[in-house]
Structures are given as structure tokens and as C-alpha cells.
Motif scaffolding. Structure first.
Motif, mmCIF file in Angstrom:
data_model
loop_
_atom_site.group_PDB
_atom_site.id
_atom_site.type_symbol
_atom_site.label_atom_id
_atom_site.label_comp_id
_atom_site.label_asym_id
_atom_site.label_seq_id
_atom_site.Cartn_x
_atom_site.Cartn_y
_atom_site.Cartn_z
ATOM 1 N N CYS A 93 -5.652 5.704 2.740
ATOM 2 C CA CYS A 93 -4.463 5.654 1.711
ATOM 3 C C CYS A 93 -3.888 7.110 1.602
ATOM 4 O O CYS A 93 -4.683 8.028 1.653
ATOM 5 C CB CYS A 93 -4.936 5.402 0.212
ATOM 6 N N GLU A 129 -4.070 12.128 2.832
ATOM 7 C CA GLU A 129 -4.811 10.839 3.110
ATOM 8 C C GLU A 129 -6.124 10.994 2.436
ATOM 9 O O GLU A 129 -6.816 12.181 2.474
ATOM 10 C CB GLU A 129 -4.971 10.495 4.643
ATOM 11 N N LEU A 160 0.970 5.068 -4.598
ATOM 12 C CA LEU A 160 0.500 5.293 -3.252
ATOM 13 C C LEU A 160 1.671 5.145 -2.314
ATOM 14 O O LEU A 160 2.682 4.189 -2.438
ATOM 15 C CB LEU A 160 -0.406 3.755 -3.169
ATOM 16 N N ILE A 163 -0.783 2.793 3.195
ATOM 17 C CA ILE A 163 -2.075 2.336 3.444
ATOM 18 C C ILE A 163 -2.264 1.568 4.784
ATOM 19 O O ILE A 163 -1.641 0.719 5.398
ATOM 20 C CB ILE A 163 -2.356 1.081 2.016
#
Length: 168
Positions: A93, A129, A160, A163
Motif C-alpha cells: 500500500c 510503501e 490510500l 495498492i
């Protein structure tokens, strides 16, 4: 009409350093492409539709030229991501390093808690990340998983910015 063109100017030592930095970044990018099973760019309509976005109290927007998604007030959002059945993987993520304040959330895989993430100026001024390992138990007999970002009470989930699921 007048135009300006700006060029970055490097000394020979700076240029050699920049070339080496670019080569490392390109090698990393190629390795990620090779290992990527699935990827979503949150906040973009088609990728979110393709990955069956579900949400409650969720918003999206753009920051530093990149799209994001978050959820607030106990809200959540989820995506369906491809996996290789019974094979370990990594959920990666991407977050913005200056996010801070009430940003504590759980990451669930098929309804089971994988991790709790807190964003508190983790890496100021840059994207970063976080890797979450998925053992073969998380992917056993599955070709996809549902990943949910659930805000804890009074907090945000996210933002976010990306992903991915990568081969381990």
C-alpha cells in the motif's frame, strides 16, 4: 509570443549520480512489473469499478498529481484483488508521508484483520510503501481476496494512493 524552456543542469559528478539513481529506479520498476499480480489506482473510476469498489463514508481526490481514497467516521472501502491460489504474496500500500492526525485504520482480508496502520507523518514530503505479507493461508483456494480499509472510531482510513498484490 514568448516561451521559456528550463533545463536541469548537472555537474559531471551530479550527472553520474543521477544516472545511477535513475538506473536503480528503473530496475526496481521492472522488478515490480514482473512480480505484480494485481494493482489498483484508488480514486480512478475504471480501476475502482474493475476491482468492485464498495464503500461507506468514503471520498477520493488528488494530491501531488496522484489520486487517493480514504474513509472517515467509522467508514470503510474495499477492493477485490487477484491472487495466485495457495501462494504467498505481499500486499503493498502506498501512503503520503505527511498524513497525520486521526489516521488509524485496520486492513482486513476477507473479513479477517491483517494489520492496523497508523499514519503520523511517517515519511514527510514523500510517498512511501508499506508491505503486508500474505502467507499461503490467506490465499488458499482463492483466486481473489477482498481487502477492506476500515477506519477505527473517530479516525480516517487512508489516504490510500496505491495498492498492489505482488508475488512473494
Amino acid at each position: 509570443q514568448r516561451y521559456n524552456v528550463y533545463w536541469k543542469v548537472y555537474s559531471m559528478a551530479e550527472w553520474q549520480s543521477k544516472k545511477a539513481e535513475t538506473a536503480v529506479a528503473e530496475s526496481h520498476r521492472r522488478d515490480l512489473e514482473r512480480r505484480t499480480i494485481d494493482h489498483i489506482q484508488p480514486g480512478e473510476q475504471q480501476p475502482e469499478t474493475d476491482h468492485k469498489l464498495q464503500s461507506q463514508n468514503s471520498n477520493s481526490g488528488e494530491h501531488m498529481g496522484r489520486k487517493w481514497r480514504d474513509a472517515s467516521n467509522g467508514g470503510w472501502f474495499s477492493y477485490q484483488l487477484k491472487v495466485t491460489p495457495g501462494q504467498p504474496a505481499k500486499l503493498i500500500c502506498t501512503y503520503w508521508g505527511d498524513d497525520a492526525g486521526a489516521r488509524r485504520f485496520d486492513i482486513l482480508v476477507d473479513g479477517k484483520k491483517l494489520a492496523t496502520q497508523v499514519l503520523e507523518r511517517n515519511q514527510p514530503g514523500q510517498f512511501f510503501e508499506v508491505e503486508y505479507p500474505l502467507s499461503e493461508e490467506w490465499t488458499r483456494d482463492k483466486s481473489s481476496i477482498t481487502v477492506t480499509f476500515q477506519a477505527t472510531p473517530g479516525n480516517f482510513a487512508g489516504g490510500l494512493f496505491g495498492i498492489s498484490v505482488l508475488k512473494h
